[in-house]
Write an enzyme that holds these catalytic residues in place. Sequence first.
Site, mmCIF file in Angstrom:
data_model
loop_
_atom_site.group_PDB
_atom_site.id
_atom_site.type_symbol
_atom_site.label_atom_id
_atom_site.label_comp_id
_atom_site.label_asym_id
_atom_site.label_seq_id
_atom_site.Cartn_x
_atom_site.Cartn_y
_atom_site.Cartn_z
ATOM 1 N N GLY B 12 55.543 46.870 81.845
ATOM 2 C CA GLY B 12 55.822 47.537 80.577
ATOM 3 C C GLY B 12 55.796 46.582 79.410
ATOM 4 O O GLY B 12 56.594 46.665 78.496
ATOM 5 N N GLY B 13 54.843 45.635 79.443
ATOM 6 C CA GLY B 13 54.577 44.832 78.249
ATOM 7 C C GLY B 13 53.665 45.630 77.342
ATOM 8 O O GLY B 13 53.528 46.847 77.501
ATOM 9 N N LEU B 14 53.028 44.953 76.408
ATOM 10 C CA LEU B 14 52.157 45.666 75.478
ATOM 11 C C LEU B 14 51.081 46.462 76.204
ATOM 12 O O LEU B 14 50.841 47.627 75.887
ATOM 13 C CB LEU B 14 51.468 44.672 74.543
ATOM 14 C CG LEU B 14 52.143 44.332 73.235
ATOM 15 C CD1 LEU B 14 51.176 43.557 72.371
ATOM 16 C CD2 LEU B 14 52.597 45.579 72.506
ATOM 17 N N ALA B 15 50.438 45.831 77.189
ATOM 18 C CA ALA B 15 49.332 46.497 77.870
ATOM 19 C C ALA B 15 49.824 47.716 78.633
ATOM 20 O O ALA B 15 49.246 48.803 78.534
ATOM 21 C CB ALA B 15 48.631 45.514 78.813
ATOM 22 N N SER B 251 55.073 28.369 67.464
ATOM 23 C CA SER B 251 53.866 29.171 67.254
ATOM 24 C C SER B 251 52.828 28.409 66.447
ATOM 25 O O SER B 251 53.144 27.571 65.609
ATOM 26 C CB SER B 251 54.215 30.456 66.514
ATOM 27 O OG SER B 251 53.058 31.029 65.991
ATOM 28 N N ARG B 298 43.103 25.924 69.953
ATOM 29 C CA ARG B 298 44.226 25.276 70.610
ATOM 30 C C ARG B 298 43.839 24.345 71.752
ATOM 31 O O ARG B 298 44.541 23.378 71.995
ATOM 32 C CB ARG B 298 45.240 26.303 71.054
ATOM 33 C CG ARG B 298 44.659 27.477 71.746
ATOM 34 C CD ARG B 298 45.732 28.418 72.170
ATOM 35 N NE ARG B 298 46.519 28.908 71.019
ATOM 36 C CZ ARG B 298 47.229 30.011 71.072
ATOM 37 N NH1 ARG B 298 47.243 30.726 72.177
ATOM 38 N NH2 ARG B 298 47.930 30.390 70.052
ATOM 39 N N HIS B 364 50.652 27.964 78.724
ATOM 40 C CA HIS B 364 50.916 29.066 77.819
ATOM 41 C C HIS B 364 50.293 30.392 78.227
ATOM 42 O O HIS B 364 50.909 31.445 78.112
ATOM 43 C CB HIS B 364 50.384 28.660 76.444
ATOM 44 C CG HIS B 364 50.692 29.618 75.356
ATOM 45 N ND1 HIS B 364 51.948 30.126 75.152
ATOM 46 C CD2 HIS B 364 49.907 30.181 74.411
ATOM 47 C CE1 HIS B 364 51.925 30.945 74.119
ATOM 48 N NE2 HIS B 364 50.694 31.011 73.666
ATOM 49 N N SER B 403 45.514 37.752 71.963
ATOM 50 C CA SER B 403 46.005 38.324 73.208
ATOM 51 C C SER B 403 46.634 39.690 72.982
ATOM 52 O O SER B 403 46.357 40.647 73.705
ATOM 53 C CB SER B 403 47.024 37.401 73.857
ATOM 54 O OG SER B 403 47.644 38.067 74.914
HETATM 55 C C1 LIG Z 1 55.794 32.186 73.443
HETATM 56 C C2 LIG Z 1 54.540 32.990 73.367
HETATM 57 C C3 LIG Z 1 54.020 33.366 72.141
HETATM 58 C C4 LIG Z 1 52.868 34.133 72.063
HETATM 59 N N1 LIG Z 1 52.378 34.481 70.820
HETATM 60 C C5 LIG Z 1 51.274 35.260 70.755
HETATM 61 C C6 LIG Z 1 50.776 35.670 69.489
HETATM 62 O O1 LIG Z 1 51.304 35.335 68.444
HETATM 63 N N2 LIG Z 1 49.691 36.462 69.461
HETATM 64 C C7 LIG Z 1 49.076 36.882 70.606
HETATM 65 O O2 LIG Z 1 48.100 37.625 70.499
HETATM 66 N N3 LIG Z 1 49.536 36.518 71.815
HETATM 67 C C8 LIG Z 1 50.618 35.709 71.915
HETATM 68 N N4 LIG Z 1 51.084 35.330 73.155
HETATM 69 C C9 LIG Z 1 50.485 35.881 74.364
HETATM 70 C C10 LIG Z 1 51.010 37.283 74.596
HETATM 71 O O3 LIG Z 1 52.355 37.363 74.253
HETATM 72 C C11 LIG Z 1 50.914 37.703 76.044
HETATM 73 O O4 LIG Z 1 49.682 37.378 76.558
HETATM 74 C C12 LIG Z 1 51.096 39.209 76.128
HETATM 75 O O5 LIG Z 1 52.314 39.582 75.567
HETATM 76 C C13 LIG Z 1 51.006 39.703 77.538
HETATM 77 O O6 LIG Z 1 51.317 41.083 77.549
HETATM 78 P P1 LIG Z 1 51.164 41.951 78.835
HETATM 79 O O7 LIG Z 1 51.363 43.350 78.413
HETATM 80 O O8 LIG Z 1 49.907 41.618 79.517
HETATM 81 O O9 LIG Z 1 52.319 41.478 79.808
HETATM 82 P P2 LIG Z 1 53.874 41.161 79.599
HETATM 83 O O10 LIG Z 1 54.365 41.429 78.255
HETATM 84 O O11 LIG Z 1 54.074 39.836 80.176
HETATM 85 O O12 LIG Z 1 54.550 42.237 80.502
HETATM 86 C C14 LIG Z 1 54.478 42.191 81.890
HETATM 87 C C15 LIG Z 1 55.238 43.360 82.420
HETATM 88 O O13 LIG Z 1 55.027 43.451 83.796
HETATM 89 C C16 LIG Z 1 56.238 43.628 84.452
HETATM 90 N N5 LIG Z 1 56.057 43.112 85.801
HETATM 91 C C17 LIG Z 1 55.660 41.887 86.194
HETATM 92 N N6 LIG Z 1 55.597 41.818 87.524
HETATM 93 C C18 LIG Z 1 55.951 43.022 87.994
HETATM 94 C C19 LIG Z 1 56.093 43.586 89.287
HETATM 95 N N7 LIG Z 1 55.838 42.888 90.383
HETATM 96 N N8 LIG Z 1 56.508 44.866 89.399
HETATM 97 C C20 LIG Z 1 56.779 45.603 88.291
HETATM 98 N N9 LIG Z 1 56.661 45.122 87.058
HETATM 99 C C21 LIG Z 1 56.254 43.858 86.902
HETATM 100 C C22 LIG Z 1 57.250 42.937 83.607
HETATM 101 O O14 LIG Z 1 58.537 43.444 83.835
HETATM 102 C C23 LIG Z 1 56.736 43.281 82.225
HETATM 103 O O15 LIG Z 1 57.205 44.540 81.839
HETATM 104 C C24 LIG Z 1 52.223 34.536 73.244
HETATM 105 C C25 LIG Z 1 52.742 34.158 74.477
HETATM 106 C C26 LIG Z 1 53.880 33.368 74.542
HETATM 107 C C27 LIG Z 1 54.356 32.875 75.861
#
Ligand SMILES: Cc1cc2nc3c(=O)[nH]c(=O)nc-3n(C[C@H](O)[C@H](O)[C@H](O)COP(=O)(O)OP(=O)(O)OC[C@H]3O[C@@H](n4cnc5c(N)ncnc54)[C@H](O)[C@@H]3O)c2cc1C
Lengths: 267, 676
Positions: B12-15, B251, B298, B364, B403
């Site tokens: 439940g991240g952004l994606a 950042s 970067r 990162h 990202s």
């Molecule tokens: C400090 C930092 C700063 C950043 N700044 C930027 C920025 O300014 N701009 C940019 O574009 N990107 C940035 N990024 C990158 C970006 O934040 C991430 O790549 C992005 O948020 C990933 O989102 P996601 O939806 O893929 O996963 P996530 O947000 O990581 O969510 C993963 C989800 O999966 C769930 N999950 C994981 N494993 C399991 C499992 N086995 N079973 C059930 N649920 C599970 C977790 O609970 C969570 O809800 C940054 C990253 C970091 C570390």
Amino acid sequence: MSEANGHKEKPRLTNPPKTIDFRISRRERLGAQQYTETFEIPYRKNLNVISALMEIRKNPVTKEGKQTTPPVWDMNCLEQVCGICTMVIDGRVRQSCSALVDDLLIGSGGNTITLEPMSKFPNVRDLQVDRTRMFNHLKQVQAWVELDGTHDLGAGPTMTQAVQQERYAYSRCMTCGCCLEACPQYHDDNYIGPQAIAQARYQNMHPTGKSTIDERLNGLMGEDGITNCGNAQNCVQVCPMSIPLTRAIYETNRDITFNALFGWLRK
Amino acid sequence: MAGKIKIAVVGGGLAGLAATMKIAEAGYEVDLLSVVPVKRSHSVCAQGGINGAVNTKGEGDSPAKHFDDTVYGGDFLANQPPVQKMCEMAPSIIYLFDRMGVPFSRTKEGLLDFRRFGGTLHHRTAFAGASTGQQLLYALDEQVRRFETDGKVNKFEGWEMLSLVLDDHQVCRGLIAMNLQTLELKEFSADAVIMATGGPGLIFGKSTNSMVCTGSAVSACYQQGAKYANGEFIQVHPTSIPGEDKLRLMSESARGEGGRVWVPRNTDDKRNPKDIPETERQYFLEEKYPAYGNLVPRDIATREIFQVCIEGHGVGGENQVYLDLTHIPAETLDRKLGAILEIYEMFVGDDPRHVPMRIFPGVHYSMGGLWVDFEQRTNIPGLFAAGECDYSIHGANRLGANSLVSCVYGGFVAAPNAIDYAKNVERKNTETNGVHATELRRQQEINLQIIKNKGSENQYKLHEEMGKWMTDNVTVVRYNDRLKATDEKLLELQDRFKRISINDSNLWATQAVPHARQLKNMLELARVITLGALQRDESRGAHYKPDFPNRDDERFLKTTIAEWSAEEPILSYEAVDIGLIEPRKRDYSKGGKKEGKQPQETLRLAEQAAASGLPVKEGADQIREGGYDQKPENLSGAKIWSQEKGELIDPETEAETRVQQGKDIDAAGGKQTDER
Ligand SMILES: Cc1cc2nc3c(=O)[nH]c(=O)nc-3n(C[C@H](O)[C@H](O)[C@H](O)COP(=O)(O)OP(=O)(O)OC[C@H]3O[C@@H](n4cnc5c(N)ncnc54)[C@H](O)[C@@H]3O)c2cc1C
Ligand code: SF4
Ligand code: SF4
Ligand code: FES
């Protein structure tokens, strides 16, 4: 924050102890008896509460030398932005990832740090609590903007920098629960609390969000509603994100009064 | 077929939230699983912003340029069609978030404000203070909560996905997950599953990632037959704050707002940084890359900082350099970077408004991830992936702020495709033929084994050891002998893993069992990363081997594909779709970033844009005839920082100075990295 001339350095721990004692509240499971165990770890620079807990978890032996179970706590971002690691540290509710050991020792003048779970939420185990109810509060106040759809409909409404900055302040609430923990009026989930009121205010301030202000205010007018607030202002003092909570409460009360007075005119 | 369809979204991240919202909005039911409450997902950590070529600054920015910057920044390793689609969708994604109420920073006129980030010359990054990811995630969280209230979304927070349920034809029929309080295992049958579980930073022990970013779920899919692509491409962020428990990110927006990276010219200089005069400071990025200065992409910034430190020129001879903001007025800093400066102040104790910060590179982001096609489908029918856990957009290196947009894009593409698939998939008798129960039993046995094990190894120590080896040998600079040694180490750790005993006799809400399972999966993925790096004898994007300092398109303009086998990952290579932009040398130290076949390429882009019906914005041309080297129509916005006093100068003059200085560097013996 910054001061006009020169910068303020935080006080430093000049005479660190050799070891630190962590007094940790333990509970085996929901509903079980609570007890305390003390763990001793060597002092190191740059420790925060989480890194100390990690150290303890690796080899959970109490100060008295008793092998025990590892303390359980929640953590995720470690940057004080996800809110998950909130606990009561030396009597004060806050995030454990941003609680620096040096600062705590300066604060207490001793070499003991006490960790307890928040008391106003079901205590799952040790330092872990269940804050589902806070998310339910957000449902109750319909803390979202009602959209026509998520397809491409062009830009949103324009907004002045002033409004944006005010909204930004509210947008940072991470549902950590510090405000509820500190609020003297909140117990047994009798009151929806400042978090949800502030989030309702946040949405009410949005040009589109405004259109459903009535539904949101309704969510705040029940028995568990805004009238429970005794204006003790503890909430603002503990909020780690400096959310303008009392202002939200004041302005929402004003909106409710206004609605009560003039609501029928709009019907 | 017909009937009700059910889709499971894992993460439940952004994606994950983007996909969930789209599916629920289309009227279908979603099971949404997440380890942590979705509002606490790692996406909240993103600070800098989200990219989209909205072109509000009259710079003539366009999706085509965003596309070019992304492909070029990724050193041409990304398949180009989805990147192009993402860049076209990006402005509408930003507008959508604007409509959902994200408090994006505004201009005086009340419009969205944009800032400039690494790897581009345009103001293309929308931001909400310095906590953009938090606000974007919350906006989606709010919308999904609305659908949850309507009964469209069933949230399972505190559930960890363990494995897929595959039928006899390797078709995905759902998944098995574990309740993290009770350790209860449960089958979730689903017509389609979307993985959105984020990155694998914890494989490196300490990283900038959140603690749930283990990559464990993705590794489980890989071990069940999903292809994992480009694993070796791990981005190390140039500026993180070294800490005991994690590396906290500073950042890139700190550089974006004018932060300058330097070290004392004399390493023994013990003076307070403020007392070191300009002439005795070495602004090494600005000196070497005059055009981009501190805003080089970067991977380049990281390597330069790493290099300076391992050559012993770090501040005080240690692994740290200064990132200096003290020349910028404190109010400006508070307004633009408030949140991230607070982080530094909170965790280090110095006030970065008045004292230069000390920083060092930290792991990162993973460009690699589950292999997906252009519709976000993995090679397992019924399994989709989106967000950081898929490999699709960023090639060999991700540009800042790209990202978040790729996560939302991935979610938005995965959702309708999953719906389509679910509507049409044959279900036959999968409900009754027992595949779910069988998989559940298999997972149950793994748990029992872990609980039963009594050995002398400590799971947390094994994790630390893995992290240290991976960080030391599989990050910024890679040597084949060390990569081999690392793989041997990983094999040893896998063996020792069999002898761990969990040190928690209380199984209620225990963290030891989940962690042990994650560790096992992380070790598998660590091998994919390490062996992928070992085999790739070239340097490209974030992957850098001093022994093979050049990009080798002939051999390695290919996607690495890893498939699981009991002995070791089986690696193969797949051609990259480079049909839209012809690869050119990636070199940010030279005048334009354009060389060689520019005009043709631009023409092709123009045709492409016309054919794809790219929206043509008012104002400056989207695609200039004769390439980007031409003077832009409107210089007012296209300003870049001069390396001198941090003042703004126009890019024309800048380009010339830079070419001149580039030559000077070459004449002085050049630096290898300039060639790349
Ligand atoms: C400090 C930092 C700063 C950043 N700044 C930027 C920025 O300014 N701009 C940019 O574009 N990107 C940035 N990024 C990158 C970006 O934040 C991430 O790549 C992005 O948020 C990933 O989102 P996601 O939806 O893929 O996963 P996530 O947000 O990581 O969510 C993963 C989800 O999966 C769930 N999950 C994981 N494993 C399991 C499992 N086995 N079973 C059930 N649920 C599970 C977790 O609970 C969570 O809800 C940054 C990253 C970091 C570390
Ligand atoms: S208002 Fe403040 S204290 Fe309350 S939940 Fe939000 S961030 Fe925490
Ligand atoms: S001001 Fe109201 S909400 Fe805040 S602590 Fe006091 S009683 Fe509670
Ligand atoms: S771990 Fe996220 S707030 Fe502490």
